[in-house]
Each structure stands twice: as structure tokens, then as C-alpha cells.
Design a protein around this motif. Structure first.
Motif, PDB file in Angstrom:
ATOM      1  N   LYS A  54      31.612  12.697  -9.263  1.00  0.00           N
ATOM      2  CA  LYS A  54      31.204  11.484  -8.559  1.00  0.00           C
ATOM      3  C   LYS A  54      29.684  11.500  -8.394  1.00  0.00           C
ATOM      4  N   PHE A  55      29.077  10.347  -8.638  1.00  0.00           N
ATOM      5  CA  PHE A  55      27.616  10.284  -8.521  1.00  0.00           C
ATOM      6  C   PHE A  55      27.195   8.930  -7.969  1.00  0.00           C
ATOM      7  N   ASN A  56      26.224   8.964  -7.082  1.00  0.00           N
ATOM      8  CA  ASN A  56      25.592   7.743  -6.614  1.00  0.00           C
ATOM      9  C   ASN A  56      24.145   8.056  -6.250  1.00  0.00           C
ATOM     10  N   TYR A  57      23.328   7.051  -6.310  1.00  0.00           N
ATOM     11  CA  TYR A  57      21.919   7.232  -5.963  1.00  0.00           C
ATOM     12  C   TYR A  57      21.449   6.077  -5.092  1.00  0.00           C
ATOM     13  N   ASP A  58      20.401   6.345  -4.360  1.00  0.00           N
ATOM     14  CA  ASP A  58      19.765   5.336  -3.518  1.00  0.00           C
ATOM     15  C   ASP A  58      18.257   5.506  -3.666  1.00  0.00           C
ATOM     16  N   TYR A  59      17.521   4.451  -3.452  1.00  0.00           N
ATOM     17  CA  TYR A  59      16.066   4.559  -3.587  1.00  0.00           C
ATOM     18  C   TYR A  59      15.372   3.592  -2.620  1.00  0.00           C
ATOM     19  N   LYS A  60      14.104   3.887  -2.404  1.00  0.00           N
ATOM     20  CA  LYS A  60      13.255   3.022  -1.598  1.00  0.00           C
ATOM     21  C   LYS A  60      11.884   2.965  -2.274  1.00  0.00           C
ATOM     22  N   VAL A  61      11.380   1.763  -2.476  1.00  0.00           N
ATOM     23  CA  VAL A  61      10.061   1.572  -3.093  1.00  0.00           C
ATOM     24  C   VAL A  61       9.019   1.413  -1.981  1.00  0.00           C
ATOM     25  N   ASN A  62       8.043   2.292  -1.970  1.00  0.00           N
ATOM     26  CA  ASN A  62       6.948   2.231  -0.993  1.00  0.00           C
ATOM     27  C   ASN A  62       5.767   1.477  -1.614  1.00  0.00           C
ATOM     28  N   TYR A  81       9.915  -5.192  -8.937  1.00  0.00           N
ATOM     29  CA  TYR A  81       8.778  -4.884  -8.079  1.00  0.00           C
ATOM     30  C   TYR A  81       7.481  -5.075  -8.881  1.00  0.00           C
ATOM     31  N   VAL A  82       6.430  -5.571  -8.173  1.00  0.00           N
ATOM     32  CA  VAL A  82       5.124  -5.718  -8.813  1.00  0.00           C
ATOM     33  C   VAL A  82       4.560  -4.322  -9.037  1.00  0.00           C
ATOM     34  N   THR A  83       4.316  -3.990 -10.280  1.00  0.00           N
ATOM     35  CA  THR A  83       3.934  -2.618 -10.642  1.00  0.00           C
ATOM     36  C   THR A  83       2.648  -2.185  -9.944  1.00  0.00           C
ATOM     37  N   ASP A  84       1.651  -3.076  -9.885  1.00  0.00           N
ATOM     38  CA  ASP A  84       0.367  -2.693  -9.288  1.00  0.00           C
ATOM     39  C   ASP A  84       0.465  -2.487  -7.783  1.00  0.00           C
ATOM     40  N   GLY A 210       4.307   0.481 -17.255  1.00  0.00           N
ATOM     41  CA  GLY A 210       3.332  -0.214 -18.080  1.00  0.00           C
ATOM     42  C   GLY A 210       3.581  -1.690 -18.252  1.00  0.00           C
ATOM     43  N   ASP A 211       4.169  -2.332 -17.272  1.00  0.00           N
ATOM     44  CA  ASP A 211       4.402  -3.775 -17.361  1.00  0.00           C
ATOM     45  C   ASP A 211       4.030  -4.413 -16.026  1.00  0.00           C
ATOM     46  N   LYS A 212       3.989  -5.733 -16.008  1.00  0.00           N
ATOM     47  CA  LYS A 212       3.604  -6.435 -14.788  1.00  0.00           C
ATOM     48  C   LYS A 212       4.575  -6.166 -13.651  1.00  0.00           C
ATOM     49  N   THR A 213       5.824  -6.105 -13.987  1.00  0.00           N
ATOM     50  CA  THR A 213       6.856  -5.810 -12.977  1.00  0.00           C
ATOM     51  C   THR A 213       7.693  -4.624 -13.440  1.00  0.00           C
ATOM     52  N   SER A 214       8.348  -4.000 -12.476  1.00  0.00           N
ATOM     53  CA  SER A 214       9.194  -2.845 -12.773  1.00  0.00           C
ATOM     54  C   SER A 214      10.569  -3.024 -12.145  1.00  0.00           C
ATOM     55  N   LYS A 215      11.583  -2.592 -12.893  1.00  0.00           N
ATOM     56  CA  LYS A 215      12.956  -2.595 -12.383  1.00  0.00           C
ATOM     57  C   LYS A 215      13.483  -1.165 -12.361  1.00  0.00           C
ATOM     58  N   ILE A 216      14.319  -0.899 -11.388  1.00  0.00           N
ATOM     59  CA  ILE A 216      14.974   0.412 -11.278  1.00  0.00           C
ATOM     60  C   ILE A 216      16.469   0.211 -11.542  1.00  0.00           C
ATOM     61  N   THR A 217      16.939   0.839 -12.588  1.00  0.00           N
ATOM     62  CA  THR A 217      18.338   0.655 -12.993  1.00  0.00           C
ATOM     63  C   THR A 217      18.999   2.010 -13.250  1.00  0.00           C
ATOM     64  N   GLY A 218      20.309   1.966 -13.331  1.00  0.00           N
ATOM     65  CA  GLY A 218      21.092   3.176 -13.612  1.00  0.00           C
ATOM     66  C   GLY A 218      22.541   2.944 -13.245  1.00  0.00           C
ATOM     67  N   GLU A 219      23.397   3.803 -13.744  1.00  0.00           N
ATOM     68  CA  GLU A 219      24.817   3.710 -13.414  1.00  0.00           C
ATOM     69  C   GLU A 219      25.037   4.325 -12.037  1.00  0.00           C
ATOM     70  N   ASN A 220      25.382   3.470 -11.100  1.00  0.00           N
ATOM     71  CA  ASN A 220      25.535   3.908  -9.715  1.00  0.00           C
ATOM     72  C   ASN A 220      27.006   3.884  -9.308  1.00  0.00           C
ATOM     73  N   ASN A 221      27.350   4.755  -8.349  1.00  0.00           N
ATOM     74  CA  ASN A 221      28.724   4.846  -7.834  1.00  0.00           C
ATOM     75  C   ASN A 221      29.727   5.069  -8.976  1.00  0.00           C
ATOM     76  N   THR A 222      29.429   6.030  -9.813  1.00  0.00           N
ATOM     77  CA  THR A 222      30.305   6.335 -10.945  1.00  0.00           C
ATOM     78  C   THR A 222      31.273   7.450 -10.586  1.00  0.00           C
ATOM     79  N   GLU A 223      32.400   7.448 -11.284  1.00  0.00           N
ATOM     80  CA  GLU A 223      33.436   8.466 -11.071  1.00  0.00           C
ATOM     81  C   GLU A 223      34.101   8.763 -12.395  1.00  0.00           C
TER      82      GLU A 223
END
Length: 302
Positions: A54-62, A81-84, A210-223
Motif C-alpha cells: 500500500k502506498f500513498n503520498y501527500d505534499y505541500k508547495v511552499n 503552480y507558478v514555477t517562479d 523548466g516551464d511556466k507552471t509545474s504540476k505534481i502527479t503520481g499514482e496515489n492511494n495504490t494497493e
């Protein structure tokens, strides 16, 4: 003096006995050979172990101090999120290994970060940059349990990497796509009923670079559940009763065959006169007397 064999039987009876004895003898010998030589080994498959990853992740962008966006979190419906404006990312990895039974488990885990740059040419993706770094040094643990949990927190500062990727794209003049991949590497070893079990799990989280915006993705809450089976060879004991019956049948058929072969054929000749005499004697049995001398009958007396 040579004793003559007095065993006699009809011709048809003799041939039937010989055929019957031969068939019984062959069948018994074949059955006895099969039952003695047969190993009676059977293979069966049994499930001996079951485990679930079982795997899950959480994140917070500062974010850095700015006059535009004060708070950026996925709870507020933020998808990119705005990369800069990104200062750092707090990642929280949660992994659980749950097994069907306790065993001695050796496991190790680490976290690595991979910088990948992919350039697309004529519809084909070409990997032109692939660099790996260690974010969490490998840890080795050993204990007896049916459950293992891993909880690790990381703080990622991706500003230097974003600047490096942007400089690379400008100087090389390439419109490449860059991604930073955070990977948890888990490897477990255990032994259940003399069967070695090796489990590997590699969940990942991807962050655009290296782009104007950034996304955080991944397989979450997997079993993921895996089943481990083992083949067993079982040998059953030989059927002693059938072997004894086969031996008795061989002895009986041998005796019948020997008797039939040694017996002579009796040829009975039908004697109608003798049969009639025996019939009369049987009827007149109580009227017949036995005399010691032959009576003399003179003609005149008769």
C-alpha cells in the motif's frame, strides 16, 4: 512301478480351463507389475503466503513571498503552480507491507531523485538527459513481523534545478520537456516454508521542471496484492490388498493351468444297450436276488 495319470476331463472343459487360466495369469501379472512399480507420486499446489503493498503520498508547495498568490494547496483546488513562485515542496511518503503470516523479513529502502529531459523529434521521444541523485540514504532493517510501515518526509528545493534546465534550453535552443522524478525504492526478502520470496516496490511522484507552471502527479492511494504458491509432491502408500489379490490369482491360475495341461481327454462312447441295462437294473433293484451257484434246469422240469 510307474503310476499312470488318472486325471481326465472333457475336451471342451480342458480348453476352457486353459484359456481361463492363461487370461487370469496374464491379467494378474500385469496388475501386480503396475502396482509394485507405480510410485504413486502426486503434485499439488498450495498458497503459502500473501502480501499487499500500500502506498500513498501527500505534499505541500511552499511559495516565496509575493503579492499575487498567498496560499497554494490542492485542498483549495489548485492543479498547477507558478514555477517562479515555488520555493520548496514538502513530500510525505507512506508505505505499508501487510502479509498473511509472520516471518523473518529483511528489507531496505531509499529515496532517489531523477532529472529527466526528453526531446521530441519527428514524433519520437528522445531522452537526452537522465541524472540521478540520492535524497535519502539506504536503510536496512530486519525483524519478525507480518506488517512493515515506512513514513518518510522530504523537503525539495527545486529552484536550482529549474534555473539549470532553463539555462540548458536557452543555450541549446531546444524545446525539451523536463521532469523531476522522486522514487521510493523498497525491497523485501523473506522465507516461508523453505521458499525464498523477494518483493520490490517502486512508487514515484513526478514534478515538472523548466516551464511556466509545474504540476505534481503520481499514482496515489495504490494497493497491490501478490500471492505466493508452492508445489508439494506427495506419495501415497502402495495398495497392499490389490497386490495380495494379484499374487493369489497368479497362484490359482497356475494351478488350474497345470492341472488342465496334465489332464487327459476322456472320450465317452455312447452305449445304448448299456444305458438300457442300467435303466432296467435301477427299476428292478429291489426285485433282484443274488445266488451263489447257477441253477440247473432240466427240460422236463421246466
Amino acid at each position: 512301478m510307474k503310476i499312470k495319470n488318472k486325471n481326465r476331463m472333457r475336451k471342451s472343459t480342458k480348453y476352457i480351463s486353459i484359456v481361463f487360466a492363461v487370461i487370469l495369469l496374464i491379467t494378474s501379472i500385469y496388475s501386480l507389475t503396475i502396482n509394485i512399480s507405480k510410485e504413486n507420486i502426486k503434485t499439488r499446489t498450495k498458497e503459502i503466503y500473501q502480501y499487499t503493498n500500500k502506498f500513498n503520498y501527500d505534499y505541500k508547495v511552499n511559495l516565496i513571498q509575493n503579492k499575487f498568490i498567498k496560499n497554494a494547496s490542492k485542498e483549495n483546488g489548485i492543479q498547477a503552480y507558478v514555477t517562479d513562485l515555488m520555493d520548496s515542496v514538502d513530500l510525505n511518503f507512506n508505505y505499508e507491507y501487510k502479509a498473511s503470516k509472520q516471518s523473518r523479513v529483511k528489507y531496505k529502502y531509499s529515496i532517489v531523485g531523477k532529472t529527466q529531459v526528453i526531446f521530441e523529434k519527428n514524433g519520437e521521444e528522445q531522452k537526452i538527459w537522465n541524472e540521478e541523485e540520492t535524497l535519502l540514504e539506504e536503510k536496512k532493517i530486519e525483524n519478525t513481523s507480518d506488517k512493515i510501515t515506512i513514513n518518510e518526509k522530504l523537503n525539495l528545493n527545486l529552484k536550482p534545478k529549474n534555473k539549470l534546465i532553463n539555462d540548458f534550453k536557452q543555450e541549446m535552443g531546444l524545446g525539451a520537456r523536463a521532469t523531476y522524478i522522486v522514487q521510493l525504492k523498497v525491497e523485501l526478502d523473506t522465507n516461508v516454508e523453505d521458499k525464498e520470496i523477494n518483493a520490490k516496490y517502486l512508487p514515484t511522484v513526478q514534478i515538472e521542471l523548466g516551464d511556466k507552471t509545474s504540476k505534481i502527479t503520481g499514482e496515489n492511494n495504490t494497493e497491490d496484492t501478490q500471492y505466493v504458491s508452492k508445489e508439494y509432491s506427495t506419495s501415497s502408500s502402495k495398495n497392499i490388498y490389490i497386490i495380495i489379490i494379484d499374487i493369489i490369482a497368479i497362484i490359482v491360475s497356475s494351478i488350474i493351468l497345470k492341472y488342465a495341461l496334465k489332464s487327459k481327454v476322456s472320450n465317452k462312447i455312447r452305449n445304448e444297450f448299456k444305458q438300457e441295462l442300467n435303466r432296467i437294473l435301477k427299476i428292478c433293484d429291489d426285485k433282484i436276488v443274488q445266488i451263489s451257484t447257477k441253477p440247473i434246469d432240466k427240460d422236463e422240469e421246466v
